[in-house]
Structures are given as structure tokens and as C-alpha cells.
Design an enzyme around this catalytic site. Sequence first.
Site, short mmCIF file in Angstrom:
data_model
loop_
_atom_site.label_atom_id
_atom_site.label_comp_id
_atom_site.label_asym_id
_atom_site.label_seq_id
_atom_site.Cartn_x
_atom_site.Cartn_y
_atom_site.Cartn_z
N ASP A 127 -17.16 4.67 -32.95
CA ASP A 127 -17.80 5.99 -33.02
C ASP A 127 -19.05 5.89 -32.12
O ASP A 127 -19.97 5.13 -32.13
CB ASP A 127 -18.14 6.00 -34.29
CG ASP A 127 -18.77 7.37 -34.66
OD1 ASP A 127 -17.85 8.23 -34.40
OD2 ASP A 127 -19.88 7.81 -35.15
N ASP A 158 -12.26 2.78 -37.97
CA ASP A 158 -13.29 3.43 -37.38
C ASP A 158 -14.54 2.45 -37.52
O ASP A 158 -14.75 2.05 -38.67
CB ASP A 158 -13.59 4.49 -38.05
CG ASP A 158 -13.67 5.71 -36.93
OD1 ASP A 158 -14.70 5.38 -36.18
OD2 ASP A 158 -13.19 6.73 -36.97
N GLU A 181 -15.51 5.91 -28.52
CA GLU A 181 -15.75 7.38 -28.18
C GLU A 181 -16.78 7.38 -27.42
O GLU A 181 -17.92 6.94 -27.75
CB GLU A 181 -15.88 7.73 -29.70
CG GLU A 181 -16.07 9.49 -29.76
CD GLU A 181 -16.91 9.90 -30.54
OE1 GLU A 181 -16.71 11.23 -31.10
OE2 GLU A 181 -17.73 9.45 -31.34
N HIS A 234 -10.33 14.91 -35.56
CA HIS A 234 -10.98 15.40 -36.80
C HIS A 234 -12.23 16.31 -36.44
O HIS A 234 -12.92 16.90 -37.07
CB HIS A 234 -11.26 14.34 -37.64
CG HIS A 234 -12.18 13.29 -37.01
ND1 HIS A 234 -11.90 12.40 -35.97
CD2 HIS A 234 -13.61 13.16 -37.29
CE1 HIS A 234 -13.10 11.96 -35.59
NE2 HIS A 234 -13.86 12.07 -36.27
N ASP A 235 -12.66 16.10 -35.05
CA ASP A 235 -13.84 16.80 -34.62
C ASP A 235 -13.42 18.05 -33.80
O ASP A 235 -14.42 18.79 -33.38
CB ASP A 235 -14.52 15.98 -33.75
CG ASP A 235 -15.30 14.73 -34.46
OD1 ASP A 235 -15.73 14.95 -35.51
OD2 ASP A 235 -15.37 13.70 -33.80
C1 NOJ Z 1 -18.15 11.21 -33.82
C2 NOJ Z 1 -17.31 11.24 -34.95
O1 NOJ Z 1 -15.88 11.51 -34.50
C3 NOJ Z 1 -17.70 12.36 -35.87
O2 NOJ Z 1 -16.89 12.83 -36.78
C4 NOJ Z 1 -19.04 12.14 -36.53
O3 NOJ Z 1 -19.39 13.21 -37.29
C5 NOJ Z 1 -19.95 11.69 -35.43
N1 NOJ Z 1 -19.35 10.66 -34.55
C6 NOJ Z 1 -21.23 11.01 -36.09
O4 NOJ Z 1 -20.68 9.68 -36.65
#
Ligand code: NOJ
Length: 562
Positions: A200, A103, A254, A326-327
Amino acid sequence: MAVKKEAREWYKEAVFYQIWVRSFADGNGDGIGDLYGVYDKLEYVKSLGVTAIWFNPLYPSPNADFGYDISDYCNIHPDYGDLDQFKKVLNRAHELGMKVIMDLVINHTSDEHPWFLESRKGGDDNPYKDYYIWRDEPNNWDSIFEGKAWEYDPVRGQYYLHLFAKKQPDLNMDNPAVREEVKKVLRFWLSMGVDGFREDVINFISKKEGLPNGIGFLPIIGSMHNYKDGPHIHEYLAEFRKVCDEYGAVQIGEGPMTTVNNALKYLSGDTKSMDMMFSFDHMMADCLFTEYYHRPFKLIRFKKALSRWQYKLADKAWNSLYLENHDHPRIISRYGSEKFHRESGTALATAYMFLKGTPFIYQGQEIGMTNIRLKSIDDYVDVSTINNYHKYHLKDTVEQRLRRIHLSSRDSARTPVQWDDSENAGFSSAKPWFFVNPNYKTINVAAEEKDENSILNYYRRCVKLREGNSVLLYGDYREYAHDNPFVYMYERRKGRTSCFVICSFTGQPITFMLPKGFAGHSAKMLLTNYPDKRVTGRVGKLPEKGLKLSPYEAMVIKMKRV
Ligand code: NOJ
């Protein structure tokens, strides 16, 4: 119909497994998942048929946002092991035929990163002075995780920008020295042998010049157009792409809230910098900003979002496919049904694994882990869950607000993986760092290994079916019955061969009227999640009077087209 020839980059035929290490497996008995645990489970990961692993941040971090606040880009968090242990994992994964991507979090660092500690000191000849975004006066932007996007720093006597939590100051990517630092980080991991990066919030790294005010009355979104897909984004990403190209590394961005048209600029043409992007559109079939606005899941919204990306990217770019990470909370609890756990878990797998693109499976998704429902907001640990709980819907009762958290919290995706029915779900010999979902007694890897028809073994079947199948890998996508609120049906077609995916999204038995021209057609069953009802491999005629679908029934069938 002419068969198009497509480039065969490895990632197009890959299936990724995503590891959020803190909750994956604890190898050293301190209650926290780590790289020792990962090492021990690599054969399991391989047994799913996956060919690549994406690790969420493994770097040293104060964990204000569990690793997305990095304090050292070129090291491993002591909770997870050290660089030697990482290299062991990397080498073993490679030996097993799995690529590894890291990541890359470069929109922001931790406020404990040495660059920030230096930057706070200010001073004209301080080389770190402009590593972050400092202003005498804040603008009106909202942060995504924690109040306003600016925090006053008494040491420097100025405000710094943080699009996420206060402890995540944004880097100033307009500063060439910062971009050189990013390149050093890329080279550090690539020369060690990693195969690429998941990047990210990569579409946030270039902010609009002058940082103009946003539309104040729209929370978060009102600020976003000032930093999403910003003015220099493609220039900066071209610099990073060049480094990655030297190593043949894959880049997956992302792209929160990016439109498919904007995504195409990252994915194709002169500005191509990414091999794939993660879209958020289909994650909004039940919500907008999780805790902020939650609505019942609607299949039509979900299908529309997926089809939009499938059609628009078609021959121009490559999709990444996911339902969980994870989000996002667990998909059975969101888009499926905990009551029809096995059926809806397998239907959801069928619905996305055969779209055109590269599937990602998030740890625990393959056994159908579900959302946890903790009794008090004080039990939650995720910065966004806690802050949004205290920010939105304050007039509602505590029960109503907690219910929203139960539906939407990222913590639901972060409970320890349920390996077996022993104490702590086999995750750790010590008390785990976070709550284990009490349903681990029945939902766990060991139990599903023994059951031929488990969600786990179904995922394995999906991966296997995709493997080397040129129709499912490269065939064109077409959606059918798009206005049907209960059934998702699509075709993958290459030349005269087609595979059709049909998935019911309801707990009621229904009769699905096949689109015109299908009734009576001969078809072969390639995959079914109702093995007692249908036989894999059987060739038969499609029914004239509609296809009777059991709750969450799903299948893949193959047909010759004329
Ligand atoms: C996206 C990530 O997937 C998430 O977990 C994170 O909190 C935010 N970006 C900030 O880095």
C-alpha cells in the site's frame, strides 16, 4: 526479427483476482463478507481461469478506512474469521492452483494499534516513542483524506503526522526498529505460505528530511513531493526485498502519482524492489483526485497513459494491468456506457487484458457491476468520499455535489457482489452491511453463467486466450491510430506473428480506417464481442474501405507480419 527470451517468473503469466472481502460473500450470515464466504466461492474464482488472488487487508481494524487502518498485523479481523479459517482458504486456493497475496500496509497503522497507544505516552526510555512522526509544530501539509496532515494528541502534547485519515498515523520508517517490525510481519505471513504482497502507498514511506512545507495553494499535490519517492525509499525497500527473496515472494507496489521514470527505479536495475507497480495515470482519464476534479472521459488521455507505461517498461520491467479496484468506481460507469452495458464491459476487458503485463480483475468487474447512486451523502461510508464532499465545491448545489460523488466515490466499488437475483443479491442471508446496487436483478453471476455471451463468459474467454500464448504474453507493444478519439488499436508482436486489438469506445456505429498497409491483409479472428456479427476462428481479408465497428465493438485478430 530476433525473438527475445524473457524470464518466466510465475506472476508474468498469472491473472489475479482481487477480493475486498467485506463485500465479496457472507458465509456466516451476519451481513458482512468473510473468509467463510470466500472459501465457498473459491471454485467460482478458479472457474474464471485466474491463477492468483490478492486480498485487501483482512487484519483486525477499527475500519476507519476499511482495513487500511490496522490494529494487529498478525491476525484476522473477527468479522472475517480467524487465522485457522485463513489457513483453510490459503490451502484450498493452493490446491486449486491459485497463489495468494496479502495487502501490506506499512505507511501507517490505526491509532488503536498498540504501538501508537504506547508511542502517545512519550517518555525518553519508551521504545515506541519514535515509532511515529511527532512534532511540536505542524507543517502545512494536507492529508489525503481528512483536512490537515497533523493532529494534536493531548496525551503526548505533540502533533502526529497522518497522510491519510486522522485515525491513520504515519509510521516513522526512518526508525530501524520500525523496519524490523515490518520484517517480522513479512516473515509471519510468508512462513504461513502466502506468495507475496501488494504494498500500500509504498512510495510514501520515506519522507523528506526536516519535513519541509509544501506549496500551500495546491491541495494535496502541493505536499506530496515531500513524501513521494522519498530520499531513503530504495534503501528501506531493499531490506524488505531481502526478506521476500528468502521466500521467493512477489512484491507489487501501489505507487500513487509516481511517474513512469520513477517507477522504473522500483522495478529495475540496482534499486529493484518490486516486481510490478500499480500506476494511476490511466485512472486520471476522467478525474484528478476523484471528488476534487472530475472531467469527461477522454479516450486519448487513456491511451496515452497506457502507451506511456507500455513503451517505457517494454524490455526493462513488467506492468500490472487493471481498470478497477476498491479505490476506483466501476469502469462501465466511467469509461464505458451503462446503456451499452454488455458491449462496453466486454470492450473494456479487451482493451486492457491483452496489454503487456499481468491483468488484475476486481470482484464484480467480471459481471460488469456499475456505480451505485445513493440519495444522500449520509448514506455513504467511505472516509474520503464523506470528507471530500464536505471540503470541495461547497458553492455548488447539493445535487451537483452528489452527482460528483455518484461519479467518483470509492463506495461504488464496494457494494456487495451480486451473485443472483434473490434477496440481498445472494450476498448474505442477513441485511448486508452496505447498500446492494438495485440492478442486481439483472446484473448477477447466476444470470451471466447461463448466458454464453455475458460479460462473465467473455472474461473467461480473454483469460483463456492469453493462457500460454507467447505473443499475447511476451510480444512487443505498439499503438496505432493514437490520435483517433474513438478507437484504441494496438499490436502485440513476437517474431513474425502479431495480434491486433481493436476496440471502439463509442456508442455510435463508426467506420475505422485501418492504418496503412493493413487493408486487404489476411487475418484470423481470435476474439470478438459481437458473436452474431463475426466468427471466431474465421480467416478473412481486412476490408479496403474501412472496418465497420458497431457500438463498443472489440476484437483480437492475428496476422503474419513480413
Ligand atoms: C491505498 C488503498 O488502496 C486505499 O484503499 C487506502 O485508503 C489508502 N491507500 C490508505 O491506506
